[in-house]
Write an enzyme that holds these catalytic residues in place. Structure first.
Site, PDB file in Angstrom:
ATOM      1  N   ASP A 105      19.547  25.868  57.316  1.00  0.00           N
ATOM      2  CA  ASP A 105      20.371  26.642  56.375  1.00  0.00           C
ATOM      3  C   ASP A 105      19.516  27.785  55.848  1.00  0.00           C
ATOM      4  O   ASP A 105      18.602  27.553  55.051  1.00  0.00           O
ATOM      5  CB  ASP A 105      20.813  25.768  55.187  1.00  0.00           C
ATOM      6  CG  ASP A 105      21.914  24.783  55.563  1.00  0.00           C
ATOM      7  OD1 ASP A 105      22.079  24.500  56.778  1.00  0.00           O
ATOM      8  OD2 ASP A 105      22.600  24.279  54.650  1.00  0.00           O
ATOM      9  N   LYS A 167      28.079  29.669  54.744  1.00  0.00           N
ATOM     10  CA  LYS A 167      27.968  28.704  53.651  1.00  0.00           C
ATOM     11  C   LYS A 167      27.997  29.469  52.337  1.00  0.00           C
ATOM     12  O   LYS A 167      27.432  30.548  52.240  1.00  0.00           O
ATOM     13  CB  LYS A 167      26.653  27.923  53.845  1.00  0.00           C
ATOM     14  CG  LYS A 167      26.246  27.022  52.696  1.00  0.00           C
ATOM     15  CD  LYS A 167      24.978  26.222  53.053  1.00  0.00           C
ATOM     16  CE  LYS A 167      24.388  25.545  51.828  1.00  0.00           C
ATOM     17  NZ  LYS A 167      23.140  24.815  52.100  1.00  0.00           N
ATOM     18  N   LYS A 197      30.879  26.024  55.359  1.00  0.00           N
ATOM     19  CA  LYS A 197      30.315  24.955  54.522  1.00  0.00           C
ATOM     20  C   LYS A 197      30.450  25.380  53.066  1.00  0.00           C
ATOM     21  O   LYS A 197      30.032  26.469  52.694  1.00  0.00           O
ATOM     22  CB  LYS A 197      28.841  24.718  54.870  1.00  0.00           C
ATOM     23  CG  LYS A 197      28.118  23.730  53.939  1.00  0.00           C
ATOM     24  CD  LYS A 197      26.691  23.411  54.430  1.00  0.00           C
ATOM     25  CE  LYS A 197      25.899  22.614  53.391  1.00  0.00           C
ATOM     26  NZ  LYS A 197      24.518  22.319  53.832  1.00  0.00           N
TER      27      LYS A 197
END
Lengths: 237, 220
Positions: A105, A167, A197
């Site tokens: 991430d 995300k 996400k």
């Protein structure tokens, strides 16, 4: 009719994929100890979460704790500011993968985005993705700092640059996931294989289900146990 | 004493634009500050702007959590120096410290120091997250290295430097390591107090703005 159909699809999805499968069980605070990480991994195994998400200095330990389990290890990169050099992000990602991370991430370079240096943003993401063609890369937009047009631009840049997920949040900014931002990101990702996400401030079952119902594929949270068991959260992260 | 020579000027928020870095570097140059501190992705730009001035360029490593792997910290530091950084601020691995894994805390620091050679290294303790014993232990670990400065705070947590803490650090490290007070210092008055208490330098992100605001108030 359409609503009923969507609800039906939702029920099937839930049947096929349990709530725990959506959860990246997350512990990123700077003061997390070895014992905290071990506990995080134990919980992830017990509740069959999709992954644990940790800082890069804890990747090898998490990997060791999770060997012989299906729980994946996710490491954050350039976290939480996204303001480190591309080369350092690439190196941190490679190092994390070498230490056993399955997913990465990374935080987008928000300063470059705000400077309209879109090539800089693109190179940053592409640079990392190139080194990990077979691993999942999630790009954190940190939506709390972005207006609608910046969320659109950030999502487009991430999608063009090879992100597997976009995300919403680090959990370290002044705000986390918001329904309207997630809807927008889902729309932008719709015509691509890129998934969404939602993360930051998701602490209970209803909120998690709300996002899943919208279409997100993953939830980043430190309240995974509260979410799947329906009990009030104990963590503030 | 020219107080400005003891001021490090930081602009580290993630949303910082190129334009802000340009204005910020001009501010630092005009006020002859000791250094500017920027995130590593802006080091090359700051270097370009401050070439041929006495303002040094400082960057942060493993910032602000200190929780990235040692290898990644080493690489980030080396890359920043290549881009033109004159000083490195790294955040101590607080998780290792709290786990009492002192060997790894030490290695994290010595590996970075080894990699950057004579470039000054500052270690950020993040005192707001530590109790008294942990602060002393962190200082003792620093004494086992050859770092140049201990810095109190990243500026990204709930609180920054306190005078009590500066005294405590000073008592532990004596004159062997210099101290930088940082986090929440936003007036020249406060800056002076820290310098008088034993801090060698003061780091601020908003002091100039405050001072300039005061000036404009006094003229209006």
């Amino acid at each position: 009719m359409q609503v009923a159909f969507r609800y039906f699809v939702f029920l099937i999805l839930i049947y096929l994929k349990q709530l725990n499968d959506y959860i990246d069980h997350t512990l990123l605070k700077a003061t997390a100890t070895k014992e905290d990480i071990i506990e995080l991994c134990e919980e992830a195994k017990r509740f069959k979460f999709y992954s644990v998400c940790v800082n890069s200095s804890y990747v090898s330990m998490a990997k060791e704790q999770l060997k012989n389990s299906d729980v994946k290890v996710c490491s954050v990169i350039g976290f939480p500011l996204g303001a480190m050099t591309t080369k350092a992000k690439v190196y941190e990602a490679q190092n994390a993968l070498k230490n056993g991370a399955d997913e990465i991430d990374m935080v987008m370079n928000i300063g470059f985005l705000k400077s309209k240096d879109f090539d800089g943003v693109r190179n940053d993401i592409e640079g990392v993705k190139q080194k990990m063609p077979n691993n999942i890369l999630k790009v954190i937009l940190e939506t709390c700092y972005l207006d609608e047009s910046e969320i659109i631009k950030a999502s487009e840049l991430a999608i063009q640059s090879g992100a597997d997920f976009i995300k919403t949040s680090t959990g370290f900014g002044p705000g986390g996931a918001r329904i309207e931002d997630v809807k927008l990101m889902l729309e932008l990702a719709e015509s691509s294989p890129v998934k969404v996400k939602a993360s930051g401030g998701i602490k209970d079952t209803n909120t998690a289900l709300e996002y899943i119902n919208l279409g997100v594929s993953r939830i980043g949270t430190s309240s995974g146990i509260a979410i799947i068991s329906g009990t009030p959260p104990t963590s503030h992260y | 004493m020219n107080i400005f020579k003891h001021i490090d000027y930081s602009l580290l928020k993630s949303t910082t634009t190129e334009r802000e870095i340009i204005d910020f570097c001009h501010d630092a140059k005009d006020n002859q500050l000791n250094s500017v501190c920027v995130n590593s992705s802006y080091v090359a730009l700051a270097k370009q702007l401050l070439n041929n001035t006495s303002v040094k360029i400082c960057t942060v490593v493993g910032f602000p959590l200190g929780a990235m792997s040692t290898e990644a910290k080493v690489y980030e530091a080396q890359k920043a120096i290549k881009d033109g950084a004159d000083e490195i601020d790294m955040v101590m691995n607080l998780g290792y410290l709290k786990s009492k894994n002192y060997v790894s805390v030490l290695k994290d620091i010595t590996d970075v120091k080894l990699a950057i050679g004579t470039v000054p290294l500052k270690v950020v303790l993040e005192i707001s997250e530590l109790n008294k014993n942990e602060i002393i232990k962190a200082c003792e670990i620093c004494l086992d290295t050859n770092i140049d400065y201990i810095k109190t705070s990243s500026g990204f947590t709930k609180s920054g430097a306190t005078l009590t803490c500066i005294k405590m650090i000073k008592k532990t490290v004596k004159n062997r390591i210099k101290i930088i007070a940082s986090g929440g210092i936003n007036s020249l008055e406060t800056a002076k107090k820290y310098l008088e208490t034993g801090a060698h330098r003061v780091d601020t992100s908003n002091l100039l703005k405050v001072e300039i605001d005061n000036l404009s108030h006094s003229y209006s």
